[in-house]
Design a protein around this motif. Structure first.
Motif, PDB file in Angstrom:
ATOM      1  N   ARG A 121       7.390  -6.977  -9.545  1.00 54.91           N
ATOM      2  CA  ARG A 121       7.610  -5.572  -8.861  1.00 54.91           C
ATOM      3  C   ARG A 121       8.907  -5.517  -7.958  1.00 54.91           C
ATOM      4  O   ARG A 121       9.292  -6.602  -7.367  1.00 54.91           O
ATOM      5  CB  ARG A 121       6.361  -5.348  -7.954  1.00 54.91           C
ATOM      6  CG  ARG A 121       4.936  -5.257  -8.763  1.00 54.91           C
ATOM      7  CD  ARG A 121       3.798  -5.325  -7.854  1.00 54.91           C
ATOM      8  NE  ARG A 121       3.573  -4.066  -7.224  1.00 54.91           N
ATOM      9  CZ  ARG A 121       3.032  -3.715  -6.167  1.00 54.91           C
ATOM     10  NH1 ARG A 121       2.665  -4.468  -5.417  1.00 54.91           N
ATOM     11  NH2 ARG A 121       3.117  -2.564  -5.772  1.00 54.91           N
ATOM     12  N   ARG A 129       4.982  -1.146 -11.144  1.00 54.75           N
ATOM     13  CA  ARG A 129       6.186  -1.937 -11.009  1.00 54.75           C
ATOM     14  C   ARG A 129       6.824  -1.742 -10.083  1.00 54.75           C
ATOM     15  O   ARG A 129       8.091  -2.384  -9.550  1.00 54.75           O
ATOM     16  CB  ARG A 129       7.212  -1.915 -12.365  1.00 54.75           C
ATOM     17  CG  ARG A 129       6.459  -2.469 -13.655  1.00 54.75           C
ATOM     18  CD  ARG A 129       7.325  -2.122 -14.656  1.00 54.75           C
ATOM     19  NE  ARG A 129       6.607  -2.314 -15.712  1.00 54.75           N
ATOM     20  CZ  ARG A 129       6.810  -2.449 -16.962  1.00 54.75           C
ATOM     21  NH1 ARG A 129       8.108  -1.724 -17.299  1.00 54.75           N
ATOM     22  NH2 ARG A 129       6.382  -2.681 -18.123  1.00 54.75           N
ATOM     23  N   THR A 178       7.141  -1.445  -5.447  1.00 53.64           N
ATOM     24  CA  THR A 178       6.498  -1.560  -4.255  1.00 53.64           C
ATOM     25  C   THR A 178       6.625  -0.334  -3.291  1.00 53.64           C
ATOM     26  O   THR A 178       5.814   0.054  -2.735  1.00 53.64           O
ATOM     27  CB  THR A 178       7.112  -2.587  -3.520  1.00 53.64           C
ATOM     28  OG1 THR A 178       8.402  -2.944  -3.422  1.00 53.64           O
ATOM     29  CG2 THR A 178       6.840  -3.927  -4.626  1.00 53.64           C
TER      30      THR A 178
END
Length: 49
Positions: A9, A32, A34
């Motif tokens: 991520r 994927r 953050t």
């Protein structure tokens, strides 16, 4: 690139047109991303008929 580097991520960042790309990526692959940092966000609307 993310997958080839073994990154699960990452944050999304974009300014102006890049903000549209970052938002599109985050909508397509929410698992994927953050967080998002978007500056100068532009609105794009498709004509609906």
């Amino acid at each position: 690139m993310r997958g080839t580097r073994g990154i699960e991520r990452w944050p999304g960042f974009g300014g102006s047109w890049g903000s549209v790309l970052a938002l599109t990526y985050a909508e397509t692959y929410p698992e994927r991303v953050t967080e998002l940092v978007c500056t100068g966000v532009r609105a794009c609307f498709a004509e609906v008929q």
